[in-house]
Write a protein that holds these residues in place. Structure first.
Motif, PDB file in Angstrom:
ATOM      1  N   GLN B 183       0.534  -1.539   0.353  1.00 30.82           N
ATOM      2  CA  GLN B 183       0.009   0.067   0.159  1.00 30.82           C
ATOM      3  C   GLN B 183       0.531   1.201   0.224  1.00 30.82           C
ATOM      4  N   GLU B 213      -2.406  -1.204  -5.906  1.00 34.60           N
ATOM      5  CA  GLU B 213      -3.377  -1.224  -5.183  1.00 34.60           C
ATOM      6  C   GLU B 213      -5.131  -2.045  -5.123  1.00 34.60           C
ATOM      7  N   VAL B 216      -2.893  -5.360  -2.868  1.00 35.31           N
ATOM      8  CA  VAL B 216      -2.418  -5.086  -1.363  1.00 35.31           C
ATOM      9  C   VAL B 216      -3.757  -6.863  -1.395  1.00 35.31           C
TER      10      VAL B 216
END
Lengths: 305, 725
Positions: B183, B213, B216
Motif C-alpha cells: 500500500q 492497489e 494489496v
C-alpha cells in the motif's frame, strides 16, 4: 599391434563431425613449415624440454644413461646430440620440464581411451578421428584400430595429407566412414617450398579418392602470403567440387600454437606465418563456395583487422 | 485495469535502463561491502538509517518465535524503504536483511554439546539453525493473493481453535505487514508519477499504482500482476534470511500469459519486459521446461520468453532448464545459443539422475518428476517437502586427514600399514562425522521453529496453514533432509597417490610423507609434484577414479543407510557451493600435492588439469562426475567451463548440447556451465571493474565477476585455464 601415438585428444570438435576423440599418430611424409604439431613430423621418439619449468631436483641427471642432462650453476640444459630420447628422464620429471613426445601404444590401449566418450559421440554424431602426422604411414595399426572402432559402432574419420602410395589409403577405406583430406596448395613451387614436395602425389591421390566415390571432405590451412589467393583456394574448390562424394570443404585459418612446441623440441621456425585477415578469408570463402556443396570456415579464427 | 498493450512502450529501452540500474547498484554495493561472494540477491543499496526498533521477547534483546517474528516483521515493513524503478514493470525491492534483531537462535538452544565434534571434523556448516532451502508452491499465492492468504489464515484459526495461537498470530501479522508495504508503494508510485515529465514513464507509474492497489488484497489477474505478486514474494522472502526458491516459473505464469494473449491485452515484448523486471527485482531460483508428473514436457511459449528476458537483460539470473528425454529441442538449443552469446545463462538440471534417484527412496516416479530445481544446486517438491538443502556440508577431507594421521602413528609404532588400514580408519572417522551431522539435524528439527520461524514460506506450503504448524514442526507430509559432501577429488587423488607412491612403488614411507605434510612440503617440491602427478580422478579407469567412487559410495551409504536418531531420512549429494577457499584455508597439506591452506577440490569435480599432461576435457569431467553420483535424488553438479573459441567452431553449439544430453543419460544431476575465453577471464581478473558486464556461474549461482573476492575469482581462473582450447 603397436603404434606410435603422440596425443589423444578428447572432446575434439575440429576434426570431423560432432564430438570426437582424435588420435594423433607420430611420423609424417610432409614437412609443412607452419606445422602446428611439429612433434608429429618425426616417427621416432623425441624429448620436449621446457627449462622454465625445471625445479632443479636433479632426478633427470640421476636416471639419464648417457649424461645428456647438464645442470650448470644457472641453467639446466639438454644436450640433444647426446640424448637418445629413451624417455627415462621424462618419466621421472614430475615438474613437467621434460616430456616424451611419442608413446608406443597397443590398439587395445588406444581403444580403451576412445570408448570412454562413446555417449558423447552418440548424441552428437561424432566418433573417432585418426590424425597425425600422417596416420597412413602406420596403416596396419590404423587399420586395426579403425576396424575395432567400427566393431564398437563408432563413426570413423581419417585425417590424411595424401603423400604416399595410393594403395595405402585404398586399403583403409573400408574401415573409414569419412576421409578428411588435406590439400595445402596447388602450385608445385609453393608446395615444394613450404611442404617439402611438389604435391603431385597428393593431387593424384585426391583424384583417386574422389573417383572412388568414398565420402570425403577437404581441408586447407589458409596461411597469409602462402596460399591465401583466389587461384589457390578457388582452384582447390573447383577441383574437388567435381566429385559427388565430397561432403564439405573447410578452410582452417593458420594458428601459431606450433611455435612453442617447436622450441621445446630444440628446433626453431625458419619463417613466421600469420592467419589471413578476416575480410580476406571471407572473400576466399565466397570464391570457393560456388564450387562445393558445403563450405565451412570459422572467421573468428582469422586475423582481426 | 489499464491496458498497456494499447500503448506501445519502448520495452528494449526499459530493459536497458534496468540493466544500467543493476550496474549502478552493483557498483554501490561493492563500495559498501567490498566484495560479494554470493548471489546478487536483488537488494538495492541503501545507506540511510531505517527507523525500526525491535520489540524483543528475550533478555538478549532479540525477538524469537513465530508470533514475535510476525509482529516485528509487520513493524519492519511499515518503515522499510520504498523502491520503484520508473522503467520497471514492477514495484518493490528489499534493502537489507530484516527485521533486524529478529530470529537467530537463543544461546540456550544452540547445540554446544555437538560443537567439539563439529570442530574435530571441520564441520563449518552443520545446518543447525539454517533457514529456507525448500521449495514453496507459488500457485497458492497466485490463486489467493495476500488478502486471500490472510483470510485463509483466519479461516483455519477459527477451524482449529489452537490452544496456542502463536502460529496464526505471527503469520497474520506478517501478511498485514506485506499489505502495508504494498500500500505504501501505491502512494509512492503516485507521487513519482505526479513528478514525472515523461508521459510514458508517468503512465507506467500510474499503472504500477493501480496494479498494486488491487494486489494489496486481490489475487493477480494478469501476467503483469502475477509477476508483481512474485516480486513481492521474492522481496520479503529474500530479506528473511535470504530465501531464494521460486518454482517452475514457466508453468506458474503460463495461465496468466495464455489468458492475457487470448484477451488481446499482452504481447510478447511486454511479457519479456515484465519478466526482465522480475529478474531485476531478484534472482530467485527457478526452473523452465521439464517433465510434468505424467512425463510430458511442460515447455511453453513462456519458457522461451523467460530465456529472452534473461538474454536481453544480461544480469545474473538463476534459471535452470530441466533436461529430460522429451525436452523441447528448440528450448534446449535456444538456451545453449544464449549461453554462447552471453557467456553464461541457464544451468541444466538432469531429470534422469534426479528422478530415478529420488524414486529409489520409495516415491513414485510421477512425484519425483515434480521435484523442481529451485536452488543453487538443489531440488525440492514445491509446497509439500521440507528438505533443508544446501546448508549442511560434510567435509570429506578432514576425516581422511585424521585417518592418515592414525596410520602414520601405526607406522611410527612399528606396524607396517597398508591401504586397508588407511581405508578402515577413513571409514571410522567419516562415520563419526556423519553421525554428529545427523545429531545436528535432529537438534535443528527440535528447536528451529521456536527460534527462527519459516514465516514467509509457511504461507506457500500445503498443510502449514491448514494445521497451524510451522513447516519444520509437521506442517508438511514429506521430510527429506540433505547433506552435501565436498572435497572428493582431494581425497580420491590422495588415496591414489599414497597407494601408488608409498605402497606400490615404495618411493617414500608413511612417516616420511607424514613429516612432509606436517611441514607443508618444505624442501620437497619434487616429492610434492611426484605425489600430484599420478593418474588422477577424472581420467577414467584410474585408481583415483576407483577411490572416488568408493569414497562416494561409502559416504552415501553412511548418510542414507540409516536415518537420524529421531528418524529423519538424509539424502546425500556432493556439492561445495563456492566455499572451497574457506574450507581449504584451515586444512593442512594433503597427499595429492595440495599445499596447506590451498582450496580443496570443488564438489565432486576433478581438480583443474586432471588429465595426463595437465589438461582437461569436458567429456572426461562429465563422465567422472556422473559416475560418482550418490543417486538418491540430490545433486552432484558438474562444473563445465567451455572455452569461448568453441563458439567460433562449426558444430560448437551441437557439441555442448551433446555434452548435456550425455550427462543426463549417464545419470548426472546438474550441469553448471560458463562459456568464456582465457583472455577475457585473465583481463577481468586483473581489472574486474573494466568488465562490469561479465556474469559468471560460480557454482550453482550466477554472479557478476567483478563482485567476487580475489580468491573466488582465482577459482574460476584456475578452472578455465586448465580447460583445453
Amino acid at each position: 599391434m603397436i603404434g606410435t601415438v603422440f596425443n589423444l585428444q578428447r572432446f575434439s570438435t575440429a576434426d570431423g563431425p560432432g564430438v570426437r576423440t582424435t588420435v594423433f599418430m607420430k611420423g609424417c611424409s610432409n614437412q609443412c613449415a607452419w606445422c602446428h604439431n611439429p612433434e608429429s613430423i618425426r616417427r621416432e621418439a623425441e624429448i620436449r624440454f621446457y627449462p622454465d619449468r625445471c625445479i632443479g631436483c636433479g632426478r633427470c641427471l640421476q636416471v639419464c644413461p648417457v649424461g645428456a642432462h647438464v645442470s650448470g650453476a644457472e641453467a639446466h640444459n639438454l644436450d640433444r646430440a647426446t640424448c637418445t630420447a629413451c624417455g627415462l628422464c621424462a618419466s621421472e620429471c614430475f615438474a613437467g620440464a621434460v616430456e616424451a613426445a611419442g608413446t608406443s601404444m597397443s590398439v587395445e590401449d588406444v581403444l580403451r581411451e576412445i570408448v570412454k566418450d562413446a555417449p558423447y559421440y552418440r548424441h552428437s554424431g561424432g566418433g573417432v578421428t585418426i590424425s597425425g602426422g600422417e596416420p597412413v604411414l602406420q596403416a596396419e595399426f590404423v587399420g586395426e584400430l579403425l576396424r575395432a572402432c567400427q566393431y564398437h559402432g563408432l563413426h570413423t574419420a581419417l585425417d590424411t595429407a595424401g603423400h604416399y602410395a595410393w594403395s595405402l589409403l585404398d586399403g583403409l577405406l573400408d574401415v573409414v566412414d569419412l576421409v578428411l583430406y588435406d590439400v595445402k596448395a596447388l602450385d608445385p613451387d609453393t608446395h615444394l617450398r613450404y611442404v617439402g614436395n611438389d604435391g603431385r602425389l597428393i593431387r593424384e591421390n585426391l583424384h583417386r579418392l574422389g573417383g572412388s566415390g568414398h565420402p570425403f571432405a577437404v581441408r586447407t590451412p589458409v596461411i597469409a602470403g602462402v596460399n591465401d589467393t583466389e587461384a589457390e583456394i578457388g582452384g582447390i574448390a573447383r577441383i574437388i567440387g567435381q566429385y559427388s562424394s565430397l561432403t564439405y570443404y573447410e578452410l582452417l585459418p593458420y594458428h601459431a600454437l606450433g611455435n612453442a612446441k617447436l622450441q621445446s623440441l630444440g628446433r626453431h621456425a625458419a619463417e613466421r606465418f600469420a592467419a589471413p585477415e578476416r575480410h580476406h578469408l571471407e572473400n576466399l570463402a565466397a570464391t570457393a563456395e560456388s564450387f562445393v556443396p558445403d563450405l565451412r570456415y570459422s572467421s573468428s579464427l582469422a586475423r582481426q583487422t | 485495469m489499464d491496458n498497456l498493450a494499447d500503448s506501445r512502450r519502448p520495452y528494449d529501452e526499459h530493459i536497458q535502463a534496468l540493466c544500467h540500474a543493476k550496474d549502478e547498484h552493483t557498483r554501490r554495493k561493492l563500495q559498501l561491502r567490498g566484495y560479494l561472494d554470493i548471489d546478487d540477491h536483488g537488494w538495492v543499496p541503501w545507506e540511510d538509517p531505517i527507523p525500526f526498533a525491535v520489540t524483543p521477547n528475550h533478555h538478549d534483546g532479540r525477538a524469537y518465535g513465530i508470533r514475535a517474528t510476525g509482529e516485528n516483521f509487520r513493524a519492519w515493513l511499515q518503515v522499510h524503504p520504498l523502491y520503484i524503478h520508473p522503467r520497471s514493470a514492477l514495484a518493490g525491492a528489499w534493502v537489507q536483511f530484516g527485521p533486524p534483531a529478529v530470529g537467530g537462535w537463543r544461546s540456550e538452544d544452540r547445540p554446544g554439546h555437538l560443537q567439539p565434534e563439529f570442530d574435530r571434523y571441520h564441520i563449518r556448516n552443520s545446518g543447525v539453525g539454517a533457514m529456507n532451502h525448500f521449495g514453496p508452491d507459488m500457485r497458492i499465492g497466485l490463486e489467493l493473493g495476500w488478502g486471500g492468504l490472510l483470510r485463509k489464515l483466519r479461516r483455519f484459526r477459527a477451524l482449529n481453535r489452537p490452544s496456542d495461537p502463536a502460529f496464526y498470530d505471527g503469520e497474520e501479522a506478517f501478511v498485514e505487514g506485506v499489505q502495508c508495504w504494498i500500500q505504501r508503494h501505491v502512494g509512492h508510485a503516485r507521487e513519482l508519477a505526479a513528478a514525472e515529465a515523461n508521459a510514458d514513464i508517468q503512465d507506467n507509474l500510474r499503472h504500477i499504482a493501480a496494479m498494486n492497489e488491487w494486489l494489496v488484497d486481490g489475487a493477480p489477474r494478469t501476467f503483469r500482476e502475477a509477476c508483481q505478486f512474485l516480486a513481492w514474494f521474492q522481496s520479503v522472502d529474500r530479506m528473511w534470511h535470504a530465501g531464494g526458491a521460486l518454482g517452475q516459473l514457466d508453468e506458474l505464469l503460463r495461465p496468466f500469459y495464455e489468458a492475457d494473449v487470448a484477451a488481446g491485452r499482452l504481447d510478447d515484448d511486454e511479457a519479456v519486459w515484465c519478466l526482465a523486471s522480475l529478474f531485476f527485482n531478484d534472482t530467485h531460483y527457478s526452473q523452465i521446461g521439464g517433465p510434468a508428473a505424467d512425463g510430458h514436457d511442460v515447455t511453453s511459449p513462456v519458457s522461451f520468453l523467460i530465456l529472452e528476458a534473461m538474454h536481453r537483460l544480461r544480469i545474473p539470473v538463476n534459471m535452470a532448464v530441466r533436461l529430460h528425454d522429451g525436452l523441447d529441442e528448440n528450448l534446449l538449443r535456444r538456451a545453449v545459443e544464449y549461453l554462447f552469446a552471453d557467456g553464461t545463462g541457464c544451468s541444466f538440471a538432469c531429470s534422469k539422475g534426479l528422478d530415478e534417484g529420488f524414486a529409489r527412496n520409495g516415491y513414485p516416479v510421477e512425484l519425483a518428476r515434480l521435484r523442481a530445481k529451485v536452488g543453487c544446486n538443489w531440488t525440492a517438491l514445491p509446497g509439500i517437502e521440507y528438505c533443508l538443502q544446501d546448508v549442511t556440508r560434510q567435509c570429506l577431507v578432514t576425516p581422511f586427514q585424521l585417518a592418515f594421521q592414525d596410520v602414520v602413528q601405526l607406522a611410527r609404532d612399528g606396524y607396517d600399514p597398508d591401504m586397508d588400514d588407511l581405508w578402515d580408519r577413513y571409514c571410522h572417522h567419516l562415520g563419526l562425522s556423519v553421525e554428529v551431522l545427523k545429531q545436528g539435524k535432529d537438534w535443528h528439527m527440535a528447536h528451529h521453529a521456536n527460534n527462527t520461524a519459516e514465516i514467509v514460506l509457511n504461507l506457500f506450503m500445503h498443510g502449514t496453514v491448514e494445521r497451524g504448524l510451522d513447516v519444520v514442526c509437521g506442517g508438511v507430509d514429506i521430510y527429506n533432509l540433505a547433506v552435501d559432501g565436498l572435497g572428493l577429488a582431494t581425497v580420491a587423488d590422495s588415496l591414489a597417490a599414497i597407494e601408488q607412491r608409498v605402497c606400490s612403488e615404495q618411493r617414500l614411507g608413511w612417516t616420511r610423507l607424514g613429516d612432509l605434510l606436517d611441514h607443508n612440503w618444505e624442501g620437497a617440491e619434487d616429492v610434492r609434484l611426484m605425489m600430484k602427478n599420478i593418474p588422477r580422478y577424472g581420467t577414467g579407469g584410474t585408481r583415483a577414479d576407483y577411490w572416488a567412487l568408493r569414497v562416494s559410495e561409502q559416504y552415501s551409504n553412511l548418510v542414507r543407510g540409516t536415518p537420524t536418531p529421531h528418524g529423519y531420512r538424509i539424502l546425500p549429494g556432493l556439492f561445495s557451493h563456492g566455499t572451497i577457499v574457506a574450507w581449504g584455508r584451515d586444512l593442512g597439506a594433503t597427499p595429492n600435492g595440495r599445499r596447506e591452506g590451498e582450496p580443496i577440490s570443488h564438489s565432486a569435480n576433478p581438480d583443474p588439469g586432471f588429465l595426463p599432461g595437465g589438461g582437461g576435457a569436458p567429456t572426461a569431467k562429465s563422465t567422472a562426475v556422473a559416475a560418482v553420483q550418490p543417486r538418491w535424488g540430490n545433486t552432484t553438479p558438474v562444473q563445465l567451463d567451455i572455452d569461448r573459441g568453441l563458439a567460433g567452431i562449426i558444430g560448437g553449439i551441437e557439441s555442448v548440447i551433446a555434452l548435456l544430453k550425455a550427462h543426463n543419460e549417464l545419470g548426472g544431476t546438474l550441469v553448471n556451465i560458463n562459456v568464456i575465453s582465457r583472455e577475457q577471464i585473465l583481463e577481468a581478473h586483473d581489472d574486474p571493474a573494466a568488465h562490469p558486464d561479465l556474469v559468471v556461474r560460480v557454482t550453482g549461482y550466477s554472479a557478476y565477476f567483478r563482485s567476487l573476492s580475489r580468491e573466488y575469482r582465482q577459482q574460476l581462473v584456475d578452472r578455465i585455464m586448465a580447460e583445453p582450447r
